[in-house]
Design a protein around this motif. Structure first.
Motif: not given
Lengths: 115, 115
Positions: A101-102, A105, B31, B33, B35, B45, B48
């Motif tokens: 699910r990540k 970047w 989902n 998250f 960051y 990250l 999550f």
């Protein structure tokens, strides 16, 4: 491990110049690809995305990107930049394997457009 | 429009304090998250979650914990704030659609300063 590389950390252009920002990823399987933009003082927002189909995708504000699978690349382009394109640009990839699910970047490219 | 709302834009806390950062999304995304964004380091990250009460560590979980008691809310907790946790914190959410990640939507960010 999967990774995303953005080749240019800082880019300075004059208005009306053409822009190309490089993005390469390392993953051999199916991917979803994204470019995000962060204007000064604003939240990250999606510029464009590629999931499948035509590898040339068009986004908002005249931006486009081309997915070249053989080169693991997803470069962002704009034929003629404006002062208002001054922002930070991030490439991101999600690897479609199992329950992953990540987003992975890149470090971002800071674009300054001089009027 | 998807809305991701972070409870504070700016926070100043003292070293050793317990800090709560709250994030709410209104689009029923699975989902969520957290960051942190630091100059030159891109988005890293922290944690999550892909379901209520489910959480997974990201790349830099040390010194942080999270809570997801309801689908729409994802909280980041700094157990004992330290100066090296001074940063911009970004919350995001995304939909998990037939096994594929769709794009992430971001909140405005919380700029946390620990003194």
């Amino acid at each position: 491990a999967q990774s995303v590389s953005q080749h240019n950390h800082h880019v300075i252009l004059s208005e009306a110049a053409s822009l190309e920002l490089g993005c390469n990823y390392s993953y051999g399987g199916t991917v979803n690809l994204f470019w995000y933009v962060q204007y000064p003082g604003q939240h990250l927002q999606l510029l464009l995305k590629y999931f499948s189909g035509d590898p040339l995708v068009k986004g908002i504000k005249g931006f486009e990107a081309e997915f070249i699978k053989s080169k693991f690349s997803f470069n962002l382009r704009k034929p003629s930049v404006q002062w208002s394109d001054t922002a930070e640009y991030f490439c991101a990839v999600t690897c479609n394997a199992g329950n992953n699910r990540k987003l992975i970047w890149g470090l971002g490219t800071s674009l300054a457009v001089n009027p | 429009d998807v809305k991701v709302t972070q409870s504070s834009r700016y926070l100043v806390k003292r070293t050793g304090e317990k800090v709560f950062l709250e994030c709410v999304q209104d689009m029923d995304h699975e989902n969520m998250f957290w960051y942190r964004q630091d100059p030159g380091l891109g988005l890293r990250l922290i944690y999550f979650s892909y379901d209520v009460k489910m959480k997974e560590k990201g790349d830099i979980p040390e010194g942080y914990s999270v809570s997801r008691e309801k689908k729409e809310r994802f909280s980041l907790i700094l157990e004992s704030a330290s100066t090296n946790q001074t940063s911009m914190y970004l919350c995001a959410s995304s939909l998990w659609e037939t096994g594929l990640n769709t794009e992430a939507f971001f909140g405005q960010g919380t700029r946390l300063t620990v003194v």
